[in-house]
Motif scaffolding. Sequence first.
Motif, mmCIF file in Angstrom:
data_model
loop_
_atom_site.group_PDB
_atom_site.id
_atom_site.type_symbol
_atom_site.label_atom_id
_atom_site.label_comp_id
_atom_site.label_asym_id
_atom_site.label_seq_id
_atom_site.Cartn_x
_atom_site.Cartn_y
_atom_site.Cartn_z
ATOM 1 N N GLY A 250 0.815 -1.215 0.000
ATOM 2 C CA GLY A 250 0.000 0.000 0.000
ATOM 3 C C GLY A 250 0.844 1.259 0.000
ATOM 4 N N GLU A 251 1.871 1.254 0.843
ATOM 5 C CA GLU A 251 2.715 2.448 0.963
ATOM 6 C C GLU A 251 3.371 2.813 -0.357
ATOM 7 O OE1 GLU A 251 5.214 1.344 4.218
ATOM 8 O OE2 GLU A 251 3.762 2.037 5.716
ATOM 9 N N ARG A 252 3.654 1.805 -1.151
ATOM 10 C CA ARG A 252 4.334 2.072 -2.433
ATOM 11 C C ARG A 252 3.481 2.901 -3.375
ATOM 12 N NH1 ARG A 252 6.948 -3.572 -4.322
ATOM 13 N NH2 ARG A 252 7.527 -2.318 -6.124
ATOM 14 N N VAL A 253 2.154 2.826 -3.196
ATOM 15 C CA VAL A 253 1.284 3.621 -4.081
ATOM 16 C C VAL A 253 0.434 4.614 -3.288
ATOM 17 C CG1 VAL A 253 1.197 2.021 -6.025
ATOM 18 C CG2 VAL A 253 -0.381 1.696 -4.120
ATOM 19 N N GLY A 254 0.774 4.813 -2.023
ATOM 20 C CA GLY A 254 0.072 5.813 -1.222
ATOM 21 C C GLY A 254 -1.305 5.374 -0.753
#
Length: 399
Positions: A250-254
């Motif tokens: 999730g963090e990789r795409v915000g």
Amino acid sequence: MEIVILAVVIAVVVIGALGGLVVGSRRKKQLPPPPPATPDITAPPAEPHVGEEAETPRDEARRTIEEVDLPDATATAPVTVEEPPAPVIEIPEPTAGRLVRLRARLSRSQNALGKGLLTLLSREHLDEDTWEEIEDTLLTADVGVQPTQELVERLRERVKVLGTRTPEELRGLLREELLTLVGTDSDRAVRTEPETGGPGIVMVVGVNGTGKTTTTGKLARVLVADGRSVVLGAADTFRAAAADQLQTWGERVGAHTVRGPEGGDPASVAFDAVKEGKEIGADVVLIDTAGRLHTKTGLMDELGKVKRVVEKHAPLDEVLLVLDATTGQNGLIQARVFAEVVDITGIVLTKLDGTAKGGIVVAVQRELGVPVKLVGLGEGADDLAPFEPEAFVDALIGD
Ligand SMILES: Nc1nc2c(ncn2[C@@H]2O[C@H](COP(=O)(O)OP(=O)(O)OP(=O)(O)O)[C@@H](O)[C@H]2O)c(=O)[nH]1
Ligand SMILES: [Mg+2]
């Protein structure tokens, strides 16, 4: 009397002598150490005394106060490390035409199924043995018994009508028949846009290690690439690592990940994820669930509960069953049980890059009457493709 005076005098003399010894020994300790016989180069230079000239060695570079007091750049690094690093949001690849781009990943299926069939069909004499070999090729690729028999029957019919056969004609024929088996009229779009407003709700289920979390993460990227906002629900509460894995995706795409305590109730995490999705006006909520064996009734019941609890918000738009293509026919048994517990609306076939059994696409759709919507073709972040029957069959039989 004289004796007493004498005794007192002696006592005073003795005490005085003893006291002098003690004081003497104390004084001795206070004395500075004797200077070394040879100059000690490790000893600090003697401090200058008032009135002495301060000498500065001529050839020693003078250091400024800043140089002396401030640590250098490398020494300040740990301070910045303590701050959370600024998130780097990746921009995923566009999704259109991914299957065409990833077609080389199907090479094992391509060699076993497409090329194998074409070679057999090109034989001068298509005798019984050859037709049996064709049948075996299809079965080995996990197409399934019923679809295999249908395909062979139709091919035999059409080849007979054809008379002479050019390789191009054969290829065209095989392409048509394989396409018929795979099916071109299903709606294979992942449904994420409910008519009711509110976020689209997608739940991802399957047995252990099939690629659910990876698929959820990849799907989040696909959606973000298409301009949608995503909330992730880590309803795999068995291990904290599972939620971490999803959160990293999730963090990789915000995309924010809603998680619960380890060992907590997966249904309440899923419920909270949808709640957050509604509150922040997200477009889609993707719920990852824990892997579970279809034979464990307790865990299957739990999955049913997760679905029912989420449905207190709104009906699910999509329940994706993730199947590992390398497990072959075993995947079909799993599929049947999962479909009974939660209505499966789409299939994701993962690890198609590592198997010659691409025919499982046909078999699993037949088994469930549910279309394959996505295929996993590798471990890379953008190795998930929307399933397009034509591109798939083209990849199988080569150009
Ligand atoms: N080659 C290949 N590997 C894949 C694919 N999809 C997933 N994997 C790998 O399969 C392994 C398991 O993936 P996960 O996403 O953790 O599987 P899971 O279903 O969430 O596992 P559990 O939560 O433990 O049940 C990982 O090493 C993935 O990289 C694929 O399409 N191709
Ligand atoms: Mg997982």
